[in-house]
Design a protein around this motif. Structure first.
Motif, PDB file in Angstrom:
ATOM      1  N   SER A  30       0.620  -1.472   0.169  1.00  0.00           N
ATOM      2  CA  SER A  30      -0.088  -0.012   0.083  1.00  0.00           C
ATOM      3  C   SER A  30       1.068   0.898  -0.244  1.00  0.00           C
ATOM      4  CB  SER A  30      -1.100  -0.223   1.079  1.00  0.00           C
ATOM      5  OG  SER A  30       0.275  -0.331   2.721  1.00  0.00           O
ATOM      6  N   CYS A  31       0.216   2.618  -0.183  1.00  0.00           N
ATOM      7  CA  CYS A  31       1.065   3.075  -0.713  1.00  0.00           C
ATOM      8  C   CYS A  31       2.016   3.839   0.990  1.00  0.00           C
ATOM      9  CB  CYS A  31       0.456   5.047  -0.147  1.00  0.00           C
ATOM     10  SG  CYS A  31       0.629   6.756  -0.843  1.00  0.00           S
ATOM     11  N   SER A  32       3.209   4.049   1.143  1.00  0.00           N
ATOM     12  CA  SER A  32       4.513   4.451   2.313  1.00  0.00           C
ATOM     13  C   SER A  32       4.088   5.773   2.775  1.00  0.00           C
ATOM     14  CB  SER A  32       5.909   3.924   1.587  1.00  0.00           C
ATOM     15  OG  SER A  32       5.609   5.270   0.109  1.00  0.00           O
ATOM     16  N   ALA A  33       3.153   6.153   2.673  1.00  0.00           N
ATOM     17  CA  ALA A  33       3.575   6.964   3.917  1.00  0.00           C
ATOM     18  C   ALA A  33       1.430   7.942   3.488  1.00  0.00           C
ATOM     19  CB  ALA A  33       3.925   8.912   2.920  1.00  0.00           C
ATOM     20  N   PRO A  34       1.223   8.324   4.293  1.00  0.00           N
ATOM     21  CA  PRO A  34      -0.317   8.580   4.141  1.00  0.00           C
ATOM     22  C   PRO A  34      -0.661   9.585   3.779  1.00  0.00           C
ATOM     23  CG  PRO A  34       0.429   8.456   6.690  1.00  0.00           C
ATOM     24  CD  PRO A  34       1.272   8.242   5.855  1.00  0.00           C
ATOM     25  N   GLY A  82       4.247   9.237  -1.362  1.00  0.00           N
ATOM     26  CA  GLY A  82       5.022   8.263  -0.987  1.00  0.00           C
ATOM     27  C   GLY A  82       5.020   7.002  -2.300  1.00  0.00           C
ATOM     28  N   ILE A  83       5.171   6.346  -1.857  1.00  0.00           N
ATOM     29  CA  ILE A  83       5.290   5.059  -3.349  1.00  0.00           C
ATOM     30  C   ILE A  83       4.135   3.705  -2.619  1.00  0.00           C
ATOM     31  CG2 ILE A  83       7.356   6.041  -4.319  1.00  0.00           C
ATOM     32  CD1 ILE A  83       8.623   3.368  -3.287  1.00  0.00           C
ATOM     33  N   ILE A  84       3.727   3.419  -4.267  1.00  0.00           N
ATOM     34  CA  ILE A  84       2.826   2.084  -4.313  1.00  0.00           C
ATOM     35  C   ILE A  84       4.013   0.987  -5.489  1.00  0.00           C
ATOM     36  CG2 ILE A  84       1.653   0.647  -4.883  1.00  0.00           C
ATOM     37  CD1 ILE A  84      -0.271   2.701  -4.348  1.00  0.00           C
ATOM     38  N   VAL A  85       4.484  -0.160  -4.584  1.00  0.00           N
ATOM     39  CA  VAL A  85       5.435  -1.005  -5.323  1.00  0.00           C
ATOM     40  C   VAL A  85       4.530  -2.196  -6.333  1.00  0.00           C
ATOM     41  CG1 VAL A  85       7.070  -2.721  -5.202  1.00  0.00           C
ATOM     42  CG2 VAL A  85       7.087  -0.782  -3.976  1.00  0.00           C
ATOM     43  N   GLN A  86       4.742  -1.886  -7.276  1.00  0.00           N
ATOM     44  CA  GLN A  86       4.208  -2.934  -8.199  1.00  0.00           C
ATOM     45  C   GLN A  86       4.945  -4.000  -8.525  1.00  0.00           C
ATOM     46  OE1 GLN A  86       2.270  -0.630 -11.504  1.00  0.00           O
ATOM     47  NE2 GLN A  86       0.336  -0.319 -10.266  1.00  0.00           N
ATOM     48  N   ARG A  87       4.133  -5.615  -9.052  1.00  0.00           N
ATOM     49  CA  ARG A  87       4.473  -6.249  -9.139  1.00  0.00           C
ATOM     50  C   ARG A  87       4.138  -6.629 -10.254  1.00  0.00           C
ATOM     51  NH1 ARG A  87       7.950 -10.988  -6.841  1.00  0.00           N
ATOM     52  NH2 ARG A  87       7.672 -12.929  -8.386  1.00  0.00           N
ATOM     53  N   ARG A  88       4.943  -7.607 -11.911  1.00  0.00           N
ATOM     54  CA  ARG A  88       3.952  -8.212 -12.463  1.00  0.00           C
ATOM     55  C   ARG A  88       4.658  -9.931 -12.634  1.00  0.00           C
ATOM     56  NH1 ARG A  88       4.399  -4.687 -18.329  1.00  0.00           N
ATOM     57  NH2 ARG A  88       6.197  -4.597 -18.348  1.00  0.00           N
ATOM     58  N   ASP A  89       4.190 -10.904 -13.196  1.00  0.00           N
ATOM     59  CA  ASP A  89       4.572 -12.003 -13.245  1.00  0.00           C
ATOM     60  C   ASP A  89       4.543 -12.279 -14.811  1.00  0.00           C
ATOM     61  OD1 ASP A  89       4.861 -12.790 -10.352  1.00  0.00           O
ATOM     62  OD2 ASP A  89       2.694 -13.110 -10.437  1.00  0.00           O
ATOM     63  N   VAL A  90       6.239 -13.335 -15.051  1.00  0.00           N
ATOM     64  CA  VAL A  90       6.973 -13.464 -16.107  1.00  0.00           C
ATOM     65  C   VAL A  90       5.858 -15.354 -16.404  1.00  0.00           C
ATOM     66  CG1 VAL A  90       7.841 -14.474 -16.915  1.00  0.00           C
ATOM     67  CG2 VAL A  90       8.896 -12.584 -15.665  1.00  0.00           C
ATOM     68  N   MET A  91       5.184 -14.579 -17.849  1.00  0.00           N
ATOM     69  CA  MET A  91       4.124 -15.778 -17.544  1.00  0.00           C
ATOM     70  C   MET A  91       4.234 -16.810 -18.587  1.00  0.00           C
ATOM     71  SD  MET A  91       1.114 -14.621 -15.885  1.00  0.00           S
ATOM     72  CE  MET A  91      -0.295 -15.730 -15.625  1.00  0.00           C
ATOM     73  N   VAL A  92       5.063 -16.239 -19.563  1.00  0.00           N
ATOM     74  CA  VAL A  92       5.643 -17.176 -20.473  1.00  0.00           C
ATOM     75  C   VAL A  92       7.094 -16.438 -20.690  1.00  0.00           C
ATOM     76  CG1 VAL A  92       5.991 -17.892 -22.922  1.00  0.00           C
ATOM     77  CG2 VAL A  92       3.626 -18.141 -22.168  1.00  0.00           C
ATOM     78  N   ALA A  93       7.943 -17.478 -20.847  1.00  0.00           N
ATOM     79  CA  ALA A  93       9.593 -16.559 -20.806  1.00  0.00           C
ATOM     80  C   ALA A  93       9.809 -16.431 -22.252  1.00  0.00           C
ATOM     81  CB  ALA A  93      10.127 -18.360 -19.924  1.00  0.00           C
ATOM     82  N   PRO A  94      10.790 -15.835 -23.034  1.00  0.00           N
ATOM     83  CA  PRO A  94      10.936 -15.586 -24.042  1.00  0.00           C
ATOM     84  C   PRO A  94      11.986 -16.887 -24.242  1.00  0.00           C
ATOM     85  CG  PRO A  94      12.245 -13.853 -22.459  1.00  0.00           C
ATOM     86  CD  PRO A  94      11.463 -14.486 -22.051  1.00  0.00           C
ATOM     87  N   SER A  95      12.269 -17.075 -25.439  1.00  0.00           N
ATOM     88  CA  SER A  95      12.741 -18.758 -25.568  1.00  0.00           C
ATOM     89  C   SER A  95      13.175 -18.163 -27.572  1.00  0.00           C
ATOM     90  CB  SER A  95      12.597 -19.630 -25.815  1.00  0.00           C
ATOM     91  OG  SER A  95      11.391 -19.954 -26.321  1.00  0.00           O
ATOM     92  N   ASP A  96      14.388 -18.745 -28.140  1.00  0.00           N
ATOM     93  CA  ASP A  96      14.289 -18.517 -29.243  1.00  0.00           C
ATOM     94  C   ASP A  96      14.343 -17.660 -30.722  1.00  0.00           C
ATOM     95  OD1 ASP A  96      15.015 -21.539 -29.562  1.00  0.00           O
ATOM     96  OD2 ASP A  96      13.015 -21.623 -28.878  1.00  0.00           O
ATOM     97  N   PRO A 120       4.084   6.688  -7.542  1.00  0.00           N
ATOM     98  CA  PRO A 120       3.442   7.720  -6.854  1.00  0.00           C
ATOM     99  C   PRO A 120       2.342   7.666  -5.688  1.00  0.00           C
ATOM    100  CG  PRO A 120       3.437   9.002  -8.676  1.00  0.00           C
ATOM    101  CD  PRO A 120       4.279   7.545  -8.673  1.00  0.00           C
ATOM    102  N   CYS A 121       1.773   8.278  -5.626  1.00  0.00           N
ATOM    103  CA  CYS A 121       1.249   8.040  -3.835  1.00  0.00           C
ATOM    104  C   CYS A 121       0.708   8.898  -2.806  1.00  0.00           C
ATOM    105  CB  CYS A 121       0.125   6.478  -3.097  1.00  0.00           C
ATOM    106  SG  CYS A 121       1.326   6.336  -2.639  1.00  0.00           S
ATOM    107  N   ASN A 122      -0.267   9.325  -2.764  1.00  0.00           N
ATOM    108  CA  ASN A 122      -0.343   9.930  -1.758  1.00  0.00           C
ATOM    109  C   ASN A 122       0.177  11.864  -1.269  1.00  0.00           C
ATOM    110  OD1 ASN A 122      -3.137   8.853  -0.603  1.00  0.00           O
ATOM    111  ND2 ASN A 122      -1.617   7.836   0.734  1.00  0.00           N
TER     112      ASN A 122
END
Length: 111
Positions: free
Chosen positions: A69-73, A77-91, A104-106
């Protein structure tokens, strides 16, 4: 009898696929069929495999998910987002872009 007479082979066609294994063809025509005891004419179509290289696979990423969640009220502040590798690249496929992001937030001043 008279022997079979065939034209020269024509050019190879373009491969049916750019990767993953396809076929290319060439053809020739019979100019004169064999007669009597002469050997019959051979094939009029020739097929060859082509582009046997594996197809490139591009990276596929999930949608962004907030991992904090936001690091400061207030005061920014900042919110850290992430995304997952669903298919790894090849060839030789397109590589993955960043999997972590900060937004950024708040931004309002603290009272």
């Amino acid at each position: 009898g008279t022997p079979c007479r065939m034209a020269d082979w024509g050019p190879w066609t373009a491969c049916s696929v750019s990767c993953g294994g396809g076929i290319s063809r060439r053809a020739r025509v019979i100019l004169a069929n064999a007669t009597g005891t002469a050997a019959p004419c051979g094939a009029t179509v020739d097929v060859s495999q082509c582009n046997l290289n594996r197809c490139p696979v591009d990276c596929v990423l999930s949608d962004w998910k907030n991992t904090t969640s936001c690091s400061a009220p207030c005061g920014g502040g900042i919110i850290v987002q992430r995304r997952d590798v669903m298919v790894a690249p090849s060839d030789g496929g397109k590589p993955c872009d960043a999997v972590l992001n900060q937004i950024p937030c708040n931004p309002q001043p603290c009272p």
